[in-house]
Scaffold this motif. Sequence first.
Motif, PDB file in Angstrom:
ATOM      1  N   UNK A 145       0.808  -1.223   0.000  1.00 31.76           N
ATOM      2  CA  UNK A 145       0.000   0.000   0.000  1.00 31.76           C
ATOM      3  C   UNK A 145       0.838   1.268   0.000  1.00 31.76           C
ATOM      4  N   UNK A 146       1.905   1.275  -0.790  1.00 32.40           N
ATOM      5  CA  UNK A 146       2.725   2.478  -0.894  1.00 32.40           C
ATOM      6  C   UNK A 146       3.640   2.722   0.284  1.00 32.40           C
ATOM      7  N   UNK A 147       3.605   1.866   1.291  1.00 27.52           N
ATOM      8  CA  UNK A 147       4.513   2.050   2.419  1.00 27.52           C
ATOM      9  C   UNK A 147       5.842   1.362   2.128  1.00 27.52           C
ATOM     10  N   UNK A 148       6.827   1.582   3.012  1.00 27.01           N
ATOM     11  CA  UNK A 148       8.082   0.858   2.832  1.00 27.01           C
ATOM     12  C   UNK A 148       7.927  -0.527   3.425  1.00 27.01           C
ATOM     13  N   UNK A 149       8.929  -1.359   3.160  1.00 23.41           N
ATOM     14  CA  UNK A 149       8.868  -2.741   3.638  1.00 23.41           C
ATOM     15  C   UNK A 149       8.777  -2.785   5.156  1.00 23.41           C
ATOM     16  N   UNK A 150       9.663  -2.034   5.812  1.00 27.26           N
ATOM     17  CA  UNK A 150       9.711  -2.097   7.268  1.00 27.26           C
ATOM     18  C   UNK A 150       8.379  -1.639   7.872  1.00 27.26           C
ATOM     19  N   UNK A 233       9.960 -12.024   0.043  1.00 31.18           N
ATOM     20  CA  UNK A 233       8.988 -11.898  -1.033  1.00 31.18           C
ATOM     21  C   UNK A 233       8.014 -10.787  -0.653  1.00 31.18           C
ATOM     22  N   UNK A 234       7.775  -9.867  -1.597  1.00 29.31           N
ATOM     23  CA  UNK A 234       6.769  -8.830  -1.387  1.00 29.31           C
ATOM     24  C   UNK A 234       5.610  -9.153  -2.326  1.00 29.31           C
ATOM     25  N   UNK A 235       4.513  -9.655  -1.770  1.00 26.54           N
ATOM     26  CA  UNK A 235       3.366 -10.030  -2.605  1.00 26.54           C
ATOM     27  C   UNK A 235       2.366  -8.883  -2.603  1.00 26.54           C
ATOM     28  N   UNK A 236       2.206  -8.238  -3.769  1.00 28.65           N
ATOM     29  CA  UNK A 236       1.356  -7.043  -3.868  1.00 28.65           C
ATOM     30  C   UNK A 236       0.095  -7.362  -4.672  1.00 28.65           C
ATOM     31  N   UNK A 237      -1.010  -6.659  -4.359  1.00 34.49           N
ATOM     32  CA  UNK A 237      -2.180  -6.738  -5.244  1.00 34.49           C
ATOM     33  C   UNK A 237      -1.759  -6.289  -6.653  1.00 34.49           C
ATOM     34  N   UNK A 243       2.100  -0.816 -10.713  1.00 34.63           N
ATOM     35  CA  UNK A 243       2.643   0.513 -10.437  1.00 34.63           C
ATOM     36  C   UNK A 243       4.128   0.410 -10.109  1.00 34.63           C
ATOM     37  N   UNK A 244       4.464  -0.598  -9.309  1.00 37.16           N
ATOM     38  CA  UNK A 244       5.874  -0.754  -8.922  1.00 37.16           C
ATOM     39  C   UNK A 244       6.745  -1.072 -10.130  1.00 37.16           C
ATOM     40  N   UNK A 245       6.270  -2.030 -10.938  1.00 32.00           N
ATOM     41  CA  UNK A 245       7.148  -2.493 -12.009  1.00 32.00           C
ATOM     42  C   UNK A 245       7.283  -1.426 -13.093  1.00 32.00           C
ATOM     43  N   UNK A 246       6.229  -0.615 -13.313  1.00 33.63           N
ATOM     44  CA  UNK A 246       6.333   0.436 -14.330  1.00 33.63           C
ATOM     45  C   UNK A 246       7.062   1.640 -13.782  1.00 33.63           C
TER      46      UNK A 246
END
Lengths: 284, 569
Positions: A145-150, A233-237, A243-246
Amino acid sequence: MLLGILLGGCKLPTFYGYRGVTSQSHDESLLYEGTVIAAIVVGVITGSLIIWSALRYRRKSDTIPRQFQYHIPLEIFYTVVPIVIVLALFGFTVYTENKIDNVVPNPALNIRVTAFQWGWRYDYTNYHVFVEGVRTEDPDPVGLDGKTCVQSAPTPNDCLGPGLVMPVGETVRITLLSNDVVHGFYVPQFNFSRYALPGVVNRFDFNVQKPGIYRAQCTQLCGLYHAEMFFHVVALPRAQFLAWVHGSQPQPITDAGPIPTAAQSAKAFVPAAPAATTKSSAAS
Amino acid sequence: MTVLAERLPAGAHAEHHDEPTLIVKWLTTTDHKVIGLSYTITSVILFFLSGIMALAMRVQLSSPGGAGMSPQTYNELFTMHGAIMLYLFAGPFAFGGLANYIVPLQVGAPDMAFPRLNAFSYWLYLSGSITMLLGFFTSTGAAAFGWVAYAPLSSSVYSPGPGADLFIMGLFLTGFSAVFTAVNLITTIFYLRAPGLTMFRMPIFTWNMLVTALLILIAFPVLTAAMLLLFADRHFGTHFFTVSGGGVPVLYQNLFWFFGHPEVYILALPYFGIITEILPVFSRKPVFGYKGLPFFSLLSLLIAVPTGIKFFNWIGTMWRGQISYKTPMLFAIGFLLGFLMGGLTGVMLASPPIDFATHDTYFVVAHFHQVLLATAVFAGFGGIYFWYPKMFGRMLRDGLGKAHFWTLFVGFWLTYLPQYVLGLKGMPRRVFIYPSGLGWGALNMASTVGAFLIGASFLFMLVNLFVSWRNPIPAGDNPWDGHALEWFTSSPPPHHNFVKLPPIRSERPTWDFNHPDAPVLPHGRHAKEQPALVGVGSPAGTSGGPAQTPSAPADGGTAPGDGSGETGH
Ligand code: HEM
Ligand SMILES: [Cu+2]
Ligand SMILES: [Cu+2]
């Protein structure tokens, strides 16, 4: 009985195992739970027999007991029962393994994962993007949700190492390679591990069911810093994943990708940004 | 009672001229008993060394973040700890030590078939062990690639330095030692059995050593070959296991596990044999299902089922027995419970999907330690408590032995149960450090405390040995009312083992001799048909070989010829 348990669905105790967050790993946790129950049944029966006979037949007098040595029906019984148990286990194993190893003809996303001393590189071949991190560092600490991993992980130490970002609910094909020695690709919550072998290409599919950050680590001894070869692993909707990959910088990569040697890798992969983790167990 | 065979110690007359010093005698001996003891003592010293390394690792792991050990040191320690425990302790302890000492006695032979080859095996083993340990004294340290030495991590690119070479050469030497001992044991068992001792009258201990020896002949040459190829890759520019030169690293793993799978049984079967000696003696019963046991040992090659079956042989042996809880019996029960847990988790790991989830985690570490400690430690040291009176003619103190057992037993479960959980939570093996916040700290601390209990338990054994040397209690020839032939001769046995032998009509000649009215019930007849028998002692009119209580003043192993067989006239 085992069959009943397996068909009975997800209500079994987990016995400290992970339930599994990929569609593949769910069957595996069922097999694990069924096997534990079978093992407990066998263990309790055998253990009680040992302890009971040890206590019941304590020497109480100077009598010599009857010197019997054979009991054919009993011997046949305890030969047949273990064979039946092992065959049943074998059957369920084959069934489950087929599901785990099943790779679909056209996955939604291809990621080439290359292990090296001591870090990981992920090539999103469809998007010309790659991520690469050494030891405990995460060059791109993306979270949910746009936050950082931590910010979005259960504990900060779940974010050690480079993040392998993938979409939820879609089949992701991992192609696993190693550049130098044998490494182990292990995600505990996927109930999955596979060797990364030099000179061998390993392919398998994941279909993650739940968004989240999943801690992971190299499990095969790969030299000095094996203990710090983390990743997660970061599993995103799907929307967040796109959005991340582009949003990432496209990289002009060749199909083979750079092959760092052991000597180079220590130097060549100094991360651009400092590690995003609060506590790193790195000894560097 | 008639004595069928009489054997005079060969060369008994020539021996007593210029008495060489003790050390020269030891260096030049070909007596299987001395060589067996040398093997036993050397391997136990190596076990202690390796145990100290283990405790150092456990200190480092006791809390997240570690206790300041470097990754290099940690990697060297688990590599050498594992290699010493498997190659230099668990195998040689049982197969080089106890088998060497006990098998010739159990088959009624004066010595091994090839006494000089036997001595050579020991010296190979000792030099191989020292070679491997020397790695610690090189500038780059000992080998640090794990006991399996997987290529390409073990290649000269990723593991330069002499420590790795010394590891490979040490394995090479000890591999030959194992093969020579195997040849020797096989020949001894096939050709030097006493008259009347048919194959199906051999004790299970001897049977298991025979099967182990055959497995060694299959497995060890492969290991030796793999080491040779690895050495060639490292130094002679070959590329068997390097991708860049067109080689195949996986070839090494395949070769290694061609050795590794039989090795599992090579390490287990001798210890099963020990248990199968102890349980019947202390239950005063024959081995349950005797004829099936050697067959199942052979079958173990293929599947785990026979191991499960053995449990019922062991339980059946205790069933309706008269069990006395001397130290060896406690160790045997410790083995049964430990091996049960280790074996069941092993069956779980044999299922590939579960193996995927737990492979190379602490689940595996806990599993193989439970199996290896059940065998090499519980069964192995149970065997020492069992045969020590035979070897030295004096008893170990039972109280101290029991203190050893209970400390070890508690430590054993405290060390390894938490490790199963750690493995399921995803803690990988061979890590010198682990992150905080994952809930692994407390479990690791418990495991470390358990490890120190295991370490402490061996202090009781050392005190026990010391006490038995300072204040010996003579053991007599047969303190436990034993079954097989070794209990027929004096303690310690004379130079060529037997002066006389009893008639051999079953796998328990000494028992049959002492209890002529309590033979094994014939096939198909059940317990109800034999009346309960009273009285343990020997039949009237005999005085030597029969069971003696430890406290009875006994000859405690004097001159050859003072052995028990004399009573048979
Ligand atoms: C005092 C009892 C013992 C303790 C506390 C102990 C402890 C350890 C520790 C801490 C490790 C390293 C685990 C890792 O980082 O992956 C280890 C590895 C190992 N131990 Fe033990 N150990 C004990 C007894 C034994 C015995 C009796 C044997 C064999 C007969 C044995 C065989 C091994 C092997 C084969 C390894 C694996 C080495 C490798 O990963 O290359 N251990 N042990
Ligand atoms: Cu690695
Ligand atoms: Cu690693």
